[in-house]
Design a protein around this motif. Structure first.
Motif, PDB file in Angstrom:
ATOM      1  N   GLN A  72      17.485  15.816  49.290  1.00 36.36           N
ATOM      2  CA  GLN A  72      17.175  15.411  48.494  1.00 36.36           C
ATOM      3  C   GLN A  72      18.586  16.436  47.485  1.00 36.36           C
ATOM      4  O   GLN A  72      19.366  16.211  45.853  1.00 36.36           O
ATOM      5  CB  GLN A  72      16.277  15.106  47.034  1.00 36.36           C
ATOM      6  CG  GLN A  72      15.707  13.608  46.376  1.00 36.36           C
ATOM      7  CD  GLN A  72      14.655  13.978  46.275  1.00 36.36           C
ATOM      8  OE1 GLN A  72      14.016  14.912  46.198  1.00 36.36           O
ATOM      9  NE2 GLN A  72      14.243  12.985  45.834  1.00 36.36           N
ATOM     10  N   LEU A  73      17.744  17.601  47.721  1.00 40.76           N
ATOM     11  CA  LEU A  73      18.143  18.981  47.102  1.00 40.76           C
ATOM     12  C   LEU A  73      19.246  20.042  47.634  1.00 40.76           C
ATOM     13  O   LEU A  73      20.292  19.962  46.287  1.00 40.76           O
ATOM     14  CB  LEU A  73      17.611  20.305  46.992  1.00 40.76           C
ATOM     15  CG  LEU A  73      16.220  20.014  47.061  1.00 40.76           C
ATOM     16  CD1 LEU A  73      15.187  20.884  47.487  1.00 40.76           C
ATOM     17  CD2 LEU A  73      15.628  20.549  45.212  1.00 40.76           C
ATOM     18  N   HIS A  74      19.847  19.286  48.564  1.00 43.09           N
ATOM     19  CA  HIS A  74      21.355  19.867  49.124  1.00 43.09           C
ATOM     20  C   HIS A  74      22.066  18.718  50.334  1.00 43.09           C
ATOM     21  O   HIS A  74      23.468  18.766  50.093  1.00 43.09           O
ATOM     22  CB  HIS A  74      21.331  21.078  49.626  1.00 43.09           C
ATOM     23  CG  HIS A  74      20.252  22.321  48.573  1.00 43.09           C
ATOM     24  ND1 HIS A  74      20.329  22.473  47.613  1.00 43.09           N
ATOM     25  CD2 HIS A  74      18.757  22.974  48.444  1.00 43.09           C
ATOM     26  CE1 HIS A  74      19.656  23.133  47.255  1.00 43.09           C
ATOM     27  NE2 HIS A  74      18.905  22.765  48.302  1.00 43.09           N
ATOM     28  N   GLY A 121       9.959  15.693  57.937  1.00 43.89           N
ATOM     29  CA  GLY A 121       9.957  17.186  58.088  1.00 43.89           C
ATOM     30  C   GLY A 121       8.063  17.663  57.686  1.00 43.89           C
ATOM     31  O   GLY A 121       7.141  16.700  58.702  1.00 43.89           O
ATOM     32  N   GLY A 122       8.208  18.810  58.366  1.00 48.06           N
ATOM     33  CA  GLY A 122       6.519  19.452  58.860  1.00 48.06           C
ATOM     34  C   GLY A 122       6.451  19.654  60.681  1.00 48.06           C
ATOM     35  O   GLY A 122       7.330  19.094  60.724  1.00 48.06           O
ATOM     36  N   GLU A 123       5.652  20.699  60.623  1.00 48.01           N
ATOM     37  CA  GLU A 123       5.490  20.689  62.114  1.00 48.01           C
ATOM     38  C   GLU A 123       5.601  19.443  62.826  1.00 48.01           C
ATOM     39  O   GLU A 123       5.941  19.474  64.191  1.00 48.01           O
ATOM     40  CB  GLU A 123       4.353  21.942  62.084  1.00 48.01           C
ATOM     41  CG  GLU A 123       4.192  23.011  62.833  1.00 48.01           C
ATOM     42  CD  GLU A 123       5.885  23.583  64.035  1.00 48.01           C
ATOM     43  OE1 GLU A 123       6.918  23.979  62.711  1.00 48.01           O
ATOM     44  OE2 GLU A 123       5.752  24.024  64.658  1.00 48.01           O
ATOM     45  N   GLY A 168      19.013  21.833  57.043  1.00 50.67           N
ATOM     46  CA  GLY A 168      17.390  22.658  56.691  1.00 50.67           C
ATOM     47  C   GLY A 168      16.912  23.652  57.416  1.00 50.67           C
ATOM     48  O   GLY A 168      17.355  24.357  57.747  1.00 50.67           O
ATOM     49  N   GLY A 169      15.753  23.872  57.490  1.00 52.73           N
ATOM     50  CA  GLY A 169      14.881  24.870  57.645  1.00 52.73           C
ATOM     51  C   GLY A 169      14.163  25.097  59.415  1.00 52.73           C
ATOM     52  O   GLY A 169      15.522  24.023  60.042  1.00 52.73           O
ATOM     53  N   GLY A 170      13.371  25.667  60.150  1.00 52.49           N
ATOM     54  CA  GLY A 170      13.447  25.614  61.446  1.00 52.49           C
ATOM     55  C   GLY A 170      12.980  24.321  62.117  1.00 52.49           C
ATOM     56  O   GLY A 170      13.465  24.127  62.762  1.00 52.49           O
ATOM     57  N   ILE A 174      14.055  31.861  56.642  1.00 49.02           N
ATOM     58  CA  ILE A 174      13.505  31.529  58.049  1.00 49.02           C
ATOM     59  C   ILE A 174      14.182  31.293  59.346  1.00 49.02           C
ATOM     60  O   ILE A 174      15.575  31.845  59.944  1.00 49.02           O
ATOM     61  CB  ILE A 174      12.541  30.852  58.382  1.00 49.02           C
ATOM     62  CG1 ILE A 174      10.816  31.966  58.523  1.00 49.02           C
ATOM     63  CG2 ILE A 174      12.039  30.802  59.939  1.00 49.02           C
ATOM     64  CD1 ILE A 174       9.628  31.559  58.782  1.00 49.02           C
ATOM     65  N   ALA A 175      15.294  30.111  58.905  1.00 50.80           N
ATOM     66  CA  ALA A 175      16.444  29.810  59.356  1.00 50.80           C
ATOM     67  C   ALA A 175      17.239  30.425  59.248  1.00 50.80           C
ATOM     68  O   ALA A 175      18.340  31.406  59.961  1.00 50.80           O
ATOM     69  CB  ALA A 175      16.533  27.885  59.348  1.00 50.80           C
ATOM     70  N   ALA A 176      18.373  30.115  58.328  1.00 55.03           N
ATOM     71  CA  ALA A 176      19.213  32.067  58.019  1.00 55.03           C
ATOM     72  C   ALA A 176      19.114  32.520  58.813  1.00 55.03           C
ATOM     73  O   ALA A 176      20.360  33.874  58.792  1.00 55.03           O
ATOM     74  CB  ALA A 176      18.849  32.040  56.456  1.00 55.03           C
ATOM     75  N   GLY A 186       0.162  22.613  71.961  1.00 59.12           N
ATOM     76  CA  GLY A 186       0.503  24.122  71.378  1.00 59.12           C
ATOM     77  C   GLY A 186       2.053  23.651  70.800  1.00 59.12           C
ATOM     78  O   GLY A 186       2.506  22.368  71.362  1.00 59.12           O
ATOM     79  N   LYS A 187       2.683  24.367  70.475  1.00 62.52           N
ATOM     80  CA  LYS A 187       3.595  24.690  69.660  1.00 62.52           C
ATOM     81  C   LYS A 187       5.143  24.893  71.019  1.00 62.52           C
ATOM     82  O   LYS A 187       4.577  25.901  71.813  1.00 62.52           O
ATOM     83  CB  LYS A 187       3.876  26.240  68.807  1.00 62.52           C
ATOM     84  CG  LYS A 187       3.613  25.461  67.168  1.00 62.52           C
ATOM     85  CD  LYS A 187       3.547  26.624  66.489  1.00 62.52           C
ATOM     86  CE  LYS A 187       5.034  26.839  66.516  1.00 62.52           C
ATOM     87  NZ  LYS A 187       6.122  26.161  64.727  1.00 62.52           N
ATOM     88  N   ASN A 188       6.256  24.953  70.392  1.00 70.89           N
ATOM     89  CA  ASN A 188       7.608  24.983  71.872  1.00 70.89           C
ATOM     90  C   ASN A 188       7.492  24.530  72.766  1.00 70.89           C
ATOM     91  O   ASN A 188       8.179  25.073  73.522  1.00 70.89           O
ATOM     92  CB  ASN A 188       7.562  26.315  71.152  1.00 70.89           C
ATOM     93  CG  ASN A 188       8.469  26.202  69.486  1.00 70.89           C
ATOM     94  OD1 ASN A 188       8.226  25.715  69.134  1.00 70.89           O
ATOM     95  ND2 ASN A 188       8.397  27.834  68.967  1.00 70.89           N
ATOM     96  N   LEU A 189       6.342  23.724  72.846  1.00 66.46           N
ATOM     97  CA  LEU A 189       5.977  23.584  74.379  1.00 66.46           C
ATOM     98  C   LEU A 189       7.336  23.233  75.556  1.00 66.46           C
ATOM     99  O   LEU A 189       7.539  22.522  76.880  1.00 66.46           O
ATOM    100  CB  LEU A 189       4.968  23.430  74.965  1.00 66.46           C
ATOM    101  CG  LEU A 189       3.269  24.256  74.973  1.00 66.46           C
ATOM    102  CD1 LEU A 189       2.155  23.695  75.053  1.00 66.46           C
ATOM    103  CD2 LEU A 189       3.572  25.494  75.416  1.00 66.46           C
ATOM    104  N   LEU A 217      14.072  27.160  47.225  1.00 63.72           N
ATOM    105  CA  LEU A 217      12.543  27.900  48.041  1.00 63.72           C
ATOM    106  C   LEU A 217      11.611  28.222  46.976  1.00 63.72           C
ATOM    107  O   LEU A 217      11.848  28.710  46.872  1.00 63.72           O
ATOM    108  CB  LEU A 217      12.856  28.393  49.219  1.00 63.72           C
ATOM    109  CG  LEU A 217      13.941  28.086  50.402  1.00 63.72           C
ATOM    110  CD1 LEU A 217      14.665  29.130  50.867  1.00 63.72           C
ATOM    111  CD2 LEU A 217      12.977  26.948  51.230  1.00 63.72           C
ATOM    112  N   PRO A 218      10.383  27.700  47.017  1.00 67.20           N
ATOM    113  CA  PRO A 218       8.956  28.012  46.620  1.00 67.20           C
ATOM    114  C   PRO A 218       9.117  29.880  47.008  1.00 67.20           C
ATOM    115  O   PRO A 218       9.550  29.728  48.380  1.00 67.20           O
ATOM    116  CB  PRO A 218       8.646  27.254  47.429  1.00 67.20           C
ATOM    117  CG  PRO A 218       9.442  25.896  48.535  1.00 67.20           C
ATOM    118  CD  PRO A 218      10.438  26.099  48.300  1.00 67.20           C
ATOM    119  N   ALA A 219       8.014  30.098  46.336  1.00 71.48           N
ATOM    120  CA  ALA A 219       8.600  31.805  46.587  1.00 71.48           C
ATOM    121  C   ALA A 219       7.633  31.746  48.323  1.00 71.48           C
ATOM    122  O   ALA A 219       8.048  32.559  49.056  1.00 71.48           O
ATOM    123  CB  ALA A 219       7.378  32.126  45.610  1.00 71.48           C
TER     124      ALA A 219
END
Ligand SMILES: NC(=O)c1ccc[n+]([C@@H]2O[C@H](COP(=O)([O-])OP(=O)(O)OC[C@H]3O[C@@H](n4cnc5c(N)ncnc54)[C@H](O)[C@@H]3O)[C@@H](O)[C@H]2O)c1
Length: 385
Positions: free
Chosen positions: A56-58, A79-81, A111-113, A140-142, A158-161, A181-183
């Motif tokens: 939507q944004l970009h 989106g989201g983890e 997008g993000g990471g 984070i991504a940039a 777990g993450k990134n397994l 981006l939100p703060a």
């Protein structure tokens, strides 16, 4: 679309991952040039991957500009983890193949990471590798995650397994995208940049100390300096260790406890915020082991709290849950550790990881980690410097 030489405005860096290189282009309000650089790849088709917010944004606007001139498809992922799953990778791959992508196609992660990892793993697996372009839209991504070959998704344990390595063909950064981006997302990215400064690029510490503000307001010039500093810190180490299994393990600083907090919070805490809390715990543990001085521990606190970090466990996250998730950390196996021990990155000075250069891990008793979490992250009052 034609761009004349004089209209080029994006700055260019070259990241080197041992024998592999990746050009990075950075500018502000430069979507014309991004489209131009994408077209330079001469891909048979372009497959944009975005989440709904970024679409939507970009993302859709950028896609429409490219699609006016080249065969292109827009894929909207969750989106989201929790969206970092092998099921999501398979879904994307099926849809792209169904839409006719071939080996000369390019996947463009806007997008993000999370989207970077999802699109990155899809690009790595499709035909055993198609070109991947990152157009990062979070800090984070940039400044961090695009400068990596690691592409992974999560398992419930777990993450990134589940992942592999795949180098991006290019990174195209428009600082203007960061303006929406939100703060809390800017602060989250800034924590990773603080991490890179504390572990590798200590020359950036003063810049951050002067610039950080809890409102997360930065000019284009400041964002440019922050992002270039973050990327060059990654470059400095990744040129020697593209798989991040040796000296580049240092970028996992704060991630052992950080990932456990992220999992225990069930996706409610931005990645960088969890890493910030993880760094506080790592610094406290190093201080207790006589590796870091109290002044260096205070510096961790000062930088992170200036960046607005609230130094306590997020609401609803218990020490017990964090300790349980610590046992699934993806650095297990690099060094031998008993079940009641944790291998983590500790510093023995600013910019100096503890342990052998090629395996900078320290085996720490879980009880020490637990005590550090209890001391530092369950305080009611935040320490402000
Ligand atoms: N080496 C690596 O691959 C590496 C390194 C660091 C982090 N990561 C991964 O990156 C992920 C975290 O990345 P992240 O913090 O970018 O999270 P993210 O991708 O989930 O983005 C955060 C949120 O910001 C929104 N968003 C993105 N761009 C926006 C914009 N310009 N304006 C407004 N909202 C926007 C997204 O929709 C999302 O809701 C984690 O999964 C982490 O494991 C990977």
């Amino acid at each position: 679309m034609r761009l004349r030489q004089g209209k080029f405005s994006m700055r260019n860096l070259l990241l080197q991952f041992e024998n592999e290189q990746c050009p990075v282009w950075i500018g502000a309000r430069c979507d014309d040039e991004i489209v131009f650089r994408l077209r330079e790849l001469k891909a048979s088709s372009y497959h944009f991957v975005v989440d709904r917010t970024v679409a939507q944004l970009h993302g859709r606007a950028l896609f429409d500009r490219l699609a006016a001139e080249e065969p292109a498809r827009l894929w909207i992922a969750d989106g989201g983890e929790s969206a970092k799953s092998i099921a999501a990778v398979e879904r994307l791959a099926r849809e792209m193949v169904h839409a006719g992508i071939d080996r000369r196609g390019a996947i463009v992660a806007v997008g993000g990471g999370v989207i970077g990892n999802l699109a990155g793993l899809t690009a790595a697996l499709l035909f055993r590798g198609v070109r991947l372009v990152h157009v990062p839209t979070t800090l984070i991504a940039a400044a961090d995650s695009v400068a990596s070959l690691k592409q992974a998704v999560n398992l419930p344990y777990g993450k990134n397994l589940l992942g592999c390595y795949h180098a991006p063909a290019a990174v195209l950064i428009d600082l203007n995208y960061l303006r929406t981006l939100p703060a809390n997302q800017v602060r989250s990215g800034m924590n990773e940049i603080i991490k890179n400064a504390l572990t590798v690029a200590t020359e950036n510490i003063q810049l951050l100390d002067d610039m950080l503000n809890a409102d997360a307001r930065y000019s284009d010039t400041e964002f440019m300096a922050i992002i270039e500093g973050g990327l060059l810190a990654k470059h400095k180490v990744m040129i020697l260790d593209k798989y991040e299994r040796k000296q580049a393990l240092v970028f996992e600083y704060g991630h052992t406890v950080g990932h456990a907090i992220e999992l225990a919070a069930n996706g409610r805490v931005p990645h960088g915020e969890a890493v910030g809390l993880g760094m506080i715990v790592a610094a406290e543990a190093a201080c207790r082991l006589g590796l870091l001085s109290s002044t260096e521990l205070e510096l961790h606190h000062r930088l992170l709290t200036r960046n607005g970090l609230v130094v306590r466990l997020p609401m609803g996250v218990t020490v017990t849950a964090v300790m349980a998730y610590l046992r699934t950390d993806n650095k297990r196996g690099y060094v031998s550790a008993r079940p009641d021990e944790v291998a983590m990155i500790l510093l023995r000075g600013l910019g100096v990881p503890n342990g052998p250069v090629e395996r900078p891990l320290t085996v720490v008793e879980s009880s020490l980690v637990q005590s550090c979490i209890e001391t530092r992250l369950t305080e009611i009052a935040n320490v402000v410097y």
